[in-house]
Design a protein around this motif. Structure first.
Motif, mmCIF file in Angstrom:
data_model
loop_
_atom_site.group_PDB
_atom_site.id
_atom_site.type_symbol
_atom_site.label_atom_id
_atom_site.label_comp_id
_atom_site.label_asym_id
_atom_site.label_seq_id
_atom_site.Cartn_x
_atom_site.Cartn_y
_atom_site.Cartn_z
ATOM 1 N N THR A 56 42.269 34.965 75.928
ATOM 2 C CA THR A 56 41.963 34.518 74.566
ATOM 3 C C THR A 56 42.846 33.333 74.182
ATOM 4 N N VAL A 108 38.529 29.269 74.638
ATOM 5 C CA VAL A 108 37.121 29.664 74.688
ATOM 6 C C VAL A 108 36.396 28.675 75.583
ATOM 7 N N SER A 152 33.746 32.431 79.185
ATOM 8 C CA SER A 152 34.617 33.441 78.580
ATOM 9 C C SER A 152 33.891 34.764 78.404
ATOM 10 N N HIS A 189 35.247 37.471 72.404
ATOM 11 C CA HIS A 189 34.357 36.453 72.962
ATOM 12 C C HIS A 189 32.884 36.753 72.658
ATOM 13 N N VAL A 222 32.382 35.483 69.137
ATOM 14 C CA VAL A 222 32.304 34.024 69.074
ATOM 15 C C VAL A 222 30.923 33.534 69.515
ATOM 16 N N SER A 223 30.379 34.153 70.555
ATOM 17 C CA SER A 223 29.096 33.688 71.086
ATOM 18 C C SER A 223 27.911 34.108 70.221
ATOM 19 N N LEU A 281 40.189 31.647 67.446
ATOM 20 C CA LEU A 281 39.395 30.981 68.483
ATOM 21 C C LEU A 281 38.428 29.967 67.879
ATOM 22 N N ARG A 330 36.181 25.632 68.041
ATOM 23 C CA ARG A 330 34.788 25.485 67.650
ATOM 24 C C ARG A 330 34.586 24.833 66.276
#
Length: 373
Positions: free
Chosen positions: A154, A157, A161, A273, A276-277, A303, A308
């Motif tokens: 972490t 990213v 990931s 992760h 995040v996605s 993250l 991002r």
């Protein structure tokens, strides 16, 4: 109502703190649920020698108070009205300098704490070098198995990931092997190529900040109980949030919890992760918002903010919980408190990071934050 509490207890100098700890017959250490605070707790606890102590990690909105009588209570990474000493800014560096005053200081743990904080302290870095810790090319991961380490890190990213199989495919394409690639088997040139792979993957289509932030994951320092000190930092930060008891044992140097700590790190990273996605995102003037199902909001906010978000303030919201991060130096604590007050919630935080809990709808909280920012 916002949980503001009393004014934080002023921090003290390392020499003064060391003097107070020497005179104490019982010490209480209260750590925030972050890697830096956990490392700082471990540094102080290890330096206490035969002095009895109680060490605990307290998550946001949990009650830190205990009935145990102590001579001195040190709050680390958090404010606590009943604390005698508060360490927030440069907590790991201050704890390290205090531990050196007391005669026992682990340079690897201190360096891991400053890496977890996102800003390596020069004094600690110099002490780590003097202690024989060396830097090498490559990427900071806690495991010898590079696919495992890269997938669950972490510290950054990347498109791979959270997916070890995709990492293995990338390593194969890079010519580093087709099965379990071990960090110790790579040449210096291999490590450099791996670092280039990660740097390019992380910065592609990312805001400019990503190129700077990813540097803490490159050219890692070796030493400590994991493959690299940066990997150590990553595990400390994850386990502080996932399994605080295991985190305390890890920071105290108990090798028996090594595997449990890595398991907690993988679990935490996989959740972060995935969030995040899959998060739904929105961009406003000066504010980037991500919302989704249950997630580790603090890690996800970091993250997004680092890799991002195109705006200086990031807000991550799930049901009843939120975390905010600022990357331009602004204090988001008061903003979060104002938003929480507007919907009858609570907020805590320091400086460029803050948390909130609330019973209102996610949409209502986001709107309250937008008005306050």
């Amino acid at each position: 109502m916002s949980a503001t509490g009393r004014e934080p207890t002023p921090a003290t100098s390392p020499s003064d703190l060391a003097g107070s700890l020497r005179e104490a017959t019982f010490v209480r250490l209260v750590s925030d649920a972050t890697g830096e605070a956990l490392a700082s707790t471990g540094l102080l606890a290890r330096a206490l020698d035969d002095t009895p102590f109680q060490a605990s990690v307290v998550r946001p909105f949990e009650d830190p108070d205990r009935t145990t009588e102590t001579d001195i209570t040190v709050a680390i990474g958090r404010t606590q009205p009943t604390a005698d000493v508060t360490l927030t800014d440069r907590a790991a560096a201050t704890a390290f300098e205090t531990a050196r005053e007391l005669g026992t200081a682990d340079a690897a743990l201190a360096l891991a704490g400053t890496i977890a904080a996102g800003d390596v302290d020069g004094t600690v870095a110099e002490a780590a070098e003097q202690a024989g810790l060396e830097r090498r090319p490559g990427v900071a991961v806690p495991t010898a198995d590079l696919a495992d380490g890269l997938a669950y890190s972490t510290l950054f990213v990347a498109p791979f990931s959270g997916d070890a199989d995709t990492v293995r495919a990338e390593l194969t394409e890079l010519g580093l092997g087709s099965d379990s690639v071990q960090a110790g088997d790579l040449s210096t040139d291999d490590h450099r190529r791996l670092a280039s792979l990660v740097a390019l993957a992380v910065t592609e289509d990312a805001p400019p900040r990503a190129a700077e932030t990813v540097q803490r994951a490159l050219r890692p320092t070796t030493g400590g109980p994991f493959e690299t000190v940066g990997g150590y930092a990553d595990v400390l930060d994850a386990v502080a949030r996932e399994q605080p008891g295991t985190g305390v044992a890890l920071a105290l140097g108990h090798e028996a919890v090594h595997d449990d700590a890595l398991a907690a790190w993988r679990t935490h990273a996989a959740r972060a992760h995935e969030a995040v996605s899959e998060a739904a995102t929105g961009r406003y003037d000066g504010l980037f918002v991500a919302r989704g199902d249950a997630m580790p909001t603090g890690t996800v906010a970091r993250l997004f903010a680092d890799y991002r978000a195109p705006e200086p303030v990031t807000l991550v919201v799930t049901d009843g919980r939120a975390a905010a991060r600022a990357t331009d130096g602004q204090d988001v604590t008061e903003t979060m408190r104002a938003a929480a007050d507007a919907v009858g919630g609570d907020a805590v935080g320091t400086g460029d990071r803050a948390r909130a809990r609330f019973d209102a709808s996610t949409a209502d909280f986001i709107e309250a934050f937008r008005e306050a920012v």
